[in-house]
Design an enzyme around this catalytic site. Structure first.
Site, PDB file in Angstrom:
ATOM      1  N   ASN A 122       6.575  73.980 -13.842  1.00 31.47           N
ATOM      2  CA  ASN A 122       7.801  73.727 -13.101  1.00 31.47           C
ATOM      3  C   ASN A 122       9.031  73.644 -14.008  1.00 31.47           C
ATOM      4  O   ASN A 122      10.153  73.836 -13.555  1.00 31.47           O
ATOM      5  CB  ASN A 122       7.660  72.434 -12.298  1.00 31.47           C
ATOM      6  CG  ASN A 122       7.337  72.728 -10.846  1.00 31.47           C
ATOM      7  OD1 ASN A 122       8.047  73.458 -10.180  1.00 31.47           O
ATOM      8  ND2 ASN A 122       6.235  72.165 -10.377  1.00 31.47           N
ATOM      9  N   CYS A 130       5.677  63.904  -6.912  1.00 31.16           N
ATOM     10  CA  CYS A 130       4.932  65.135  -7.165  1.00 31.16           C
ATOM     11  C   CYS A 130       5.999  66.190  -7.349  1.00 31.16           C
ATOM     12  O   CYS A 130       6.844  66.029  -8.231  1.00 31.16           O
ATOM     13  CB  CYS A 130       3.979  65.435  -6.021  1.00 31.16           C
ATOM     14  SG  CYS A 130       4.699  65.254  -4.374  1.00 31.16           S
ATOM     15  N   SER A 131       6.015  67.242  -6.555  1.00 27.64           N
ATOM     16  CA  SER A 131       7.112  68.195  -6.681  1.00 27.64           C
ATOM     17  C   SER A 131       8.264  67.758  -5.777  1.00 27.64           C
ATOM     18  O   SER A 131       9.289  67.288  -6.246  1.00 27.64           O
ATOM     19  CB  SER A 131       6.638  69.598  -6.303  1.00 27.64           C
ATOM     20  OG  SER A 131       5.664  70.021  -7.226  1.00 27.64           O
ATOM     21  N   ASP A 132       8.051  67.888  -4.458  1.00 28.53           N
ATOM     22  CA  ASP A 132       9.111  67.494  -3.535  1.00 28.53           C
ATOM     23  C   ASP A 132       8.982  66.047  -3.095  1.00 28.53           C
ATOM     24  O   ASP A 132       9.876  65.499  -2.472  1.00 28.53           O
ATOM     25  CB  ASP A 132       9.098  68.416  -2.315  1.00 28.53           C
ATOM     26  CG  ASP A 132       9.571  69.815  -2.689  1.00 28.53           C
ATOM     27  OD1 ASP A 132      10.550  69.916  -3.456  1.00 28.53           O
ATOM     28  OD2 ASP A 132       8.959  70.793  -2.253  1.00 28.53           O
ATOM     29  N   GLY A 133       7.837  65.488  -3.372  1.00 34.65           N
ATOM     30  CA  GLY A 133       7.666  64.069  -3.042  1.00 34.65           C
ATOM     31  C   GLY A 133       7.437  63.811  -1.577  1.00 34.65           C
ATOM     32  O   GLY A 133       7.770  62.739  -1.082  1.00 34.65           O
ATOM     33  N   ASP A 164       4.331  65.277   0.008  1.00 34.85           N
ATOM     34  CA  ASP A 164       2.923  65.463   0.347  1.00 34.85           C
ATOM     35  C   ASP A 164       2.022  64.526  -0.457  1.00 34.85           C
ATOM     36  O   ASP A 164       1.594  63.501   0.020  1.00 34.85           O
ATOM     37  CB  ASP A 164       2.513  66.923   0.105  1.00 34.85           C
ATOM     38  CG  ASP A 164       3.211  67.869   1.069  1.00 34.85           C
ATOM     39  OD1 ASP A 164       3.305  67.514   2.246  1.00 34.85           O
ATOM     40  OD2 ASP A 164       3.657  68.947   0.642  1.00 34.85           O
ATOM     41  N   ARG A 172       3.437  71.587   8.020  1.00 39.34           N
ATOM     42  CA  ARG A 172       2.074  71.378   7.541  1.00 39.34           C
ATOM     43  C   ARG A 172       1.031  71.599   8.626  1.00 39.34           C
ATOM     44  O   ARG A 172      -0.066  72.033   8.369  1.00 39.34           O
ATOM     45  CB  ARG A 172       1.911  69.956   6.982  1.00 39.34           C
ATOM     46  CG  ARG A 172       2.714  69.666   5.721  1.00 39.34           C
ATOM     47  CD  ARG A 172       2.229  70.484   4.536  1.00 39.34           C
ATOM     48  NE  ARG A 172       3.129  70.282   3.392  1.00 39.34           N
ATOM     49  CZ  ARG A 172       4.079  71.137   3.040  1.00 39.34           C
ATOM     50  NH1 ARG A 172       4.234  72.280   3.695  1.00 39.34           N
ATOM     51  NH2 ARG A 172       4.875  70.886   2.008  1.00 39.34           N
TER      52      ARG A 172
END
Lengths: 650, 550
Positions: free
Chosen positions: A242, A330-333, A335, A376
């Site tokens: 990332n 996490c990435s987007d926060g 999931d 999702r």
């Protein structure tokens, strides 16, 4: 469409003929036959895929897979009809506008006031107050009042008192999708907290003073500790990759007093594929033990569940045992972060292990913080690559915990299964859209009903009989065994083979104990009445007719109760299916026929072995409670299967 | 022989005991003729561990300087570690344990020395006689008789002195049939299905050989169980190829030409030595402390243990189905008829017969179908999963049976009078015990050893009310129905109570069990109270009426 055959996917010889109806909201299959007009209802929004298979002599097979793991196999006589059904379902299963979803037409006959009451059942303000904020360290911030800073966050967000609007806004600019660090859980006992955010836009070297100040503020809000953990729930490799896109993770050198930690949970694409593989295993017809175990391992599903649990356990330990605050991303926060924060909260706080608390937890960590339910779970037609069983995994984590800690939860397995069902059903408005902002724009609360009120109304069905609020397992932090307990994670057949009733235990301990407890309660009441009567009798020798008649009512009720239950104990329908039993004359080649028989056995016998009753024995014990869990789940769409034992199959 | 000769160091101090999920404890280790005793000296929490030497499956020793470590692996699958200071002490203790745990004479085993500390209310040696069983049978049918043809164990050394056979077959014919069956194990009654009068028989393979020998008396014997015009099933627990190969060694199977009324089904159940390998692999996997989920499942799969469970349950369900659904009589056999045959016949009875799901009934089943039927317990249970000896008689045949019962129990948790602990207790005693019940390989050997006179029966102990209460299933409600378990892989689970017993935390699960017991107990108490009050009220009311009337 008439003369459609509904196949039992475990045994091709068992099929029922009936009529298929398509309505605006449901697929309905009604069995022919006057006595048992068994109906199967499937919501369009539950349909995950429709597959038209090659036409055979008997008709055109149509395979419908549902998001609640039901698989329906239909054979439609005319190819043309089949095609029409197929085309319609494809359209109906993929609505393009929210207004097409069932919750906008679903009407449980409640008036406006009741609906509003329903939505008020879960109140996040109340929840933050319960946690103990606002207080000296935390305050509510209105910086996101009009979703001006972050459109996927709620309007009301708790932040450290020392974090000024300037710091928050500055930090938000340094975080993916502006998801700045905000409070998820505050531990009253020791001031430690769990905060959540998205990844920093650090690239290879970028810094942001405000973001660094934000993390400092989180640390200062916990005066008992001189550092915070920053937990990145991605595998290290993913996080590093990332960086090339200008994102990444916190550099320990730039942030003072943080301890950085990777906990490798795979991304949504890996999880989607993993579930897919596991479902293929579940769908195998009569798999051997090796097929099953090998397939289960190969899917990696339980490994992923364990990774999520491990992350949750790490955070819960940091907060409860070390008294250290944790920032999770996490990435987007939205999931993995949601999964991990909610698992940790569940372990830390017994309140979330109650029925009401669990609703609050989902509302807090998932709904309010912008978990993208629509994307999702594919409520509206969209990018299939966005679909992933994120909350399913969280729900499974809870089940795994329930298996290890049978007394710790107020609710039972059925509660989890029904929540999963309704996340996909779109029957209630709770899980619509991708964020609070979208839901407000759609006026969800005015136009749809809340699932929580529905579940709360039926809460008697969802109680865990082993739960006692004064039991040690319901107090304080849970300590699930962190030692090498790989084997403690088990396949959840109650969920993934939910509609194959024959595979489940034939008697439900939960239902049995609930019936006992219900009876116990009635006994307690009766005891009280009897004692009262006794006292009255002893007091005045003249019989008091009033008390007498009251007592008779009681006992009548009581008698009714027992006999009602005994109805449920009536053996289930048992259709003898051994017509196809080999009846060849014995003069035929002895060895051959024996061999064929054995092979047939292997092919089609196994999963059919299911029946706890037989016709001849009839109703056996009328006074008996109902341990044979024939209870049909209230909102389930499928009918009960008839049970057969087919060890010998022709 | 004096045990003292084998014990060079009877006592060692400052020994540290390590067990999974327990803190290490320091204490004193003592060796006696039959026990290893460890007692901690901590005042606050005195703890004692008594371990039968016969429970020890293998021991390993290693040294770190003068500190010796002994790892003891037990037949009940537990592993403990003892740190013993002093090299000589450690070596002495290790060699003593080794010698004492591998005594080769049965008469030196603990049951011959054990003196019970409890009063014997009922002698377990005579609790389950075949004569009683026959009495029950005679109340529903007169087609069978008790035969004493094997009184001196001369017709079949592995059969009990009395057996139940069809009435129309005399002892002379039985002698002839015995010569036609492997090891003399002629077909005898295993189970009579009252509902439809069908019978399940068991035997060993017929000795047809390559030239297709036949035995008219054998044919007559098994045909006697058939209704006119109906057929029966022979369930052979070997695959057809193996059965065919057996002919070369004098064995064989029932040929269609000679048994036209019987349909043969081959339902393969692995031979005992394969099962032992599977057992060892499974236990190895369960004791693996690595953190990788993948490896756990693949090891579980590679052990094949659950595959054996599935095969066995399927075969038993098949036998039960033939009897109950097809209304046909069944004959079950493999080669010797002492292992897989007994697994199938006993499990089929669990499915069919509600009596076998009670504590007493299950005990009777174990006595009838395993002990009296000549399952060679002494050979099979000489060593457990940690054995490194290459003797080839050990096998977890009985354990597999117990686990299958557990699997059915899990699917019908309210239909069994006993609980999981009861099954685990039987597993433990089959491998190491203070009781004589599981000694010897058959009734013949037990009679020679004079076990009923010289040792205590397990049943004498278990059936005392105090003990029994620990083994009762609080959820039990008699279920008179046939219970058909699911044998799909999704429905079968690893038996954690045995295989993960020592390496999983059990506190939470025990608390749950306690909770279940309490819920039921409270309910029963209330019921009793309410009933008593109702009676009291009724009495008072009638008194009152009596007073009012005059």
């Amino acid at each position: 469409v008439e003369n459609v055959r509904l196949l039992d996917r475990l045994s091709s010889r068992r099929a029922v003929v009936g009529t298929l109806y398509l309505t605006a909201t449901h697929v309905i299959f009604v069995e022919n036959g006057s006595e048992t007009r068994k109906e199967t209802w499937v919501l369009h929004s539950q349909i995950s895929s429709i597959e038209k298979q090659a036409t055979t002599a008997t008709g055109c097979p149509l395979l419908i897979r549902c998001k609640n793991f039901q698989v329906i196999q239909l054979v439609i006589p005319q190819e043309r009809d089949c095609h029409d059904v197929y085309i319609s379902l494809i359209r109906l299963a993929r609505p393009v506008k929210y207004e097409e979803l069932y919750c906008f037409s679903f009407n449980p006959k409640l008036d406006k006031e009741e609906r509003e009451q329903g939505w008020k059942l879960v109140d996040l303000n109340e929840e933050y107050n319960r946690m103990g904020v606002p207080n000296n360290y935390w305050q509510i911030s209105d910086v996101n009042r009009d979703y001006g800073v972050c459109d996927s966050y709620p309007t009301e967000v708790y932040v450290p008192k020392s974090a000024t609007a300037h710091i928050i806004v500055g930090s938000s600019k340094f975080r993916s999708r502006r998801r700045f660090p905000a409070l998820s859980y505050y531990c009253k006992g020791n001031n430690a907290s769990i905060c959540r955010s998205s990844q920093p836009l650090s690239g290879f070297s970028a810094r942001c003073l405000e973001d660094e100040q934000m993390l400092q503020a989180i640390r200062k809000a916990n005066p008992g500790s001189d550092f915070i953990y920053v937990v990145d729930t991605r595998p290290k490799l993913n996080a590093m990759a990332n960086r090339a896109a200008g994102k990444g993770y916190e550099n320990e050198d730039n942030y003072s007093n943080i301890k950085f930690q990777f906990i490798g949970i795979e991304n949504i694409h890996v999880m989607r594929n993993s579930l897919q593989k596991m479902l293929e295993v579940c769908e195998l017809k009569s798999p051997s033990m090796s097929d099953f175990l090998w397939g289960l391992e190969n899917s990696g599903w339980l490994k992923h569940i364990k990774a999520i649990m491990d992350a949750g356990i790490f955070i819960a330990k940091a907060v409860a045992e070390e008294g250290v605050s944790v920032l999770v991303h996490c990435s987007d926060g939205w999931d993995r972060t949601a999964q991990v924060c909610s698992v940790a909260s569940l372990l830390l706080d017994p309140y979330y292990r109650t029925m009401k608390g669990f609703m609050v937890l989902i509302e807090k960590d998932w709904v309010s913080f912008g978990h993208k339910f629509n994307h999702r779970y594919g409520n509206l037609d969209g990018d299939p690559k966005e679909i992933s069983p994120v909350i399913d995994q969280f729900i499974e984590c809870v089940w795994q915990l329930m298996e290890q800690l049978p007394c710790a939860f107020e609710f039972n397995e059925r509660f989890l299964i029904h929540i999963q069902h309704h996340i996909y059903s779109c029957q209630f408005g709770n899980f619509l859209c991708n964020s609070q902002k979208e839901r407000r724009e759609l006026k969800i609360k005015e136009r749809t009903y809340s699932l929580w009120a529905h579940l709360w109304k039926n809460r008697a069905d969802y109680l865990n009989p082993l739960y006692r609020s004064d039991h040690s397992q319901t107090q304080g932090t849970l300590h699930p065994q962190i030692a090498p307990c790989n084997f403690l994670y088990k396949f959840w057949s109650g969920m993934y083979n939910r509609f194959e009733k024959g595979l489940h235990p034939r008697q439900s301990v939960t239902d049995y104990l609930m019936a006992v407890k219900e009876e116990t309660q009635q006994l307690e009441e009766e005891l009280e009445v009897l004692q009262e009567r006794l006292a009255n009798l002893q007091k005045s020798q003249s019989g008091d007719n009033k008390v007498k008649s009251k007592q008779q009512d009681r006992s009548k009720q009581f008698g009714l109760y027992t006999s009602n239950n005994s109805l449920a104990n009536t053996p289930q329908e048992y259709s003898n299916d051994l017509k196809s039993f080999p009846s060849r004359s014995p003069s035929q080649g002895d060895e051959d026929s024996a061999l064929i028989l054995t092979q047939d056995n292997l092919k089609s016998s196994d999963p059919d072995l299911s029946a706890n009753s037989d016709q001849e024995s009839g109703v056996e014990d009328l006074s008996c409670r109902s341990p044979s869990g024939g209870g049909c789940l209230p909102s389930e769409d499928s009918g009960k299967d008839s049970d057969e034992a087919v060890f010998l199959a022709g | 022989m004096e045990f003292a000769e084998l014990i060079k160091t009877p006592r060692a101090d400052n020994v540290v005991l390590h067990r999974p999920f327990h803190l290490a404890v320091e204490g004193t280790l003592c060796l006696t003729g039959h026990h290893l005793i460890f007692s901690s000296r901590r005042q606050d929490n005195a703890e004692e561990l008594w371990l039968l030497h016969s429970n020890i499956d293998s021991i390993e020793k290693r040294f770190m300087g003068s500190l010796g470590t002994i790892v003891i692996k037990c037949k009940d699958l537990r592993i403990i570690q003892l740190d013993i200071p002093g090299m000589e002490e450690c070596l002495n203790i290790a060699s003593s344990i080794e010698a004492l745990s591998t005594l080769d004479s049965v008469t030196l085993m603990y049951p011959f020395f054990y003196r019970p500390m409890f009063e014997v209310l009922e002698d377990g040696w005579s609790s389950f006689l075949l004569e009683q069983e026959f009495e029950l049978l005679s109340s529903v049918t007169n087609e069978w008789r008790l035969s004493c043809v094997n009184k001196e164990f001369s017709v079949c050394p592995s059969y009990p002195p009395v057996v139940i056979v069809p009435k129309c077959v005399d002892d002379e014919a039985l002698r002839k049939v015995a010569l036609f069956r492997h090891g003399g194990r002629f077909p005898v009654l295993s189970y009579y299905h009252k509902k439809n009068g069908m019978a399940m028989m068991r035997s060993s393979q017929p000795l047809t050989g390559t030239n297709g020998r036949r035995c008219k008396e054998d044919e007559k014997l098994i045909n006697a169980t058939l209704r006119s015009g109906r057929r029966g099933f022979v369930i052979d627990t070997r695959p057809l190829t193996v059965a065919q190969q057996a002919r070369a060694k004098g064995g064989g199977f029932e040929q269609e030409v000679h048994y036209p009324q019987w349909r043969r089904i081959h339902k393969y159940i692995e031979r005992f030595n394969i099962l032992q390998e599977s057992f060892i692999k499974l236990v190895e996997a369960c004791n693996d402390q690595s953190h990788n989920m993948d490896r756990w499942l693949s090891k579980l799969e590679a052990s094949n243990w659950l595959t054996h469970i599935k095969e066995l349950l399927t075969a038993a369900c098949l036998a039960a189905q033939c009897i109950d659904r097809e209304g046909a009589s069944v004959l079950v056999h493999g080669s010797e008829g002492t292992d897989s045959t007994l697994q199938v016949t006993s499990l089929a009875q669990i499915i069919l017969d509600p009596r076998c799901r009670t504590i007493r009934g299950f005990e009777a089943l174990v006595v009838r179908e395993w002990l009296q039927a000549g399952h060679p317990f002494q050979q099979r249970c000489a060593q457990s999963a940690y054995s490194n000896s290459k003797q080839k008689w050990e096998a977890p045949v009985f354990l597999l049976f117990l686990e299958c019962v557990w699997q059915i129990h899990r699917q019908f948790p309210c239909s069994f009078e006993f609980n999981e602990q009861f099954l685990i207790m039987l597993f433990e005693h089959a491998y190491a015990s203070q009781f004589g019940t599981f000694l010897g390989n058959n009734e013949n050997e037990r009679a020679k050893l004079k076990l009923p006179q010289k040792t205590m029966s397990l049943w004498s102990w278990v059936n005392r009310p105090d003990e029994l209460s620990r083994f009762q299933n609080p959820l039990y409600e008699a279920n008179s129905l046939v219970i058909w378990p699911s044998v799909a892989p999704q429905s079968l689970q690893l038996w954690e109570g045995v295989f993960l017993r020592w390496n999983r935390p059990s506190k939470f699960l025990e608390e749950a069990e306690e909770e279940r017991i309490n819920i039921i107990k409270y309910n029963k108490e209330l019921q009793a109270k309410v009933n008593a009050l109702r009676r009291q009220l009724a009495e008072m009311e009638t008194d009152e009426e009596a007073q009012e009337e005059p």
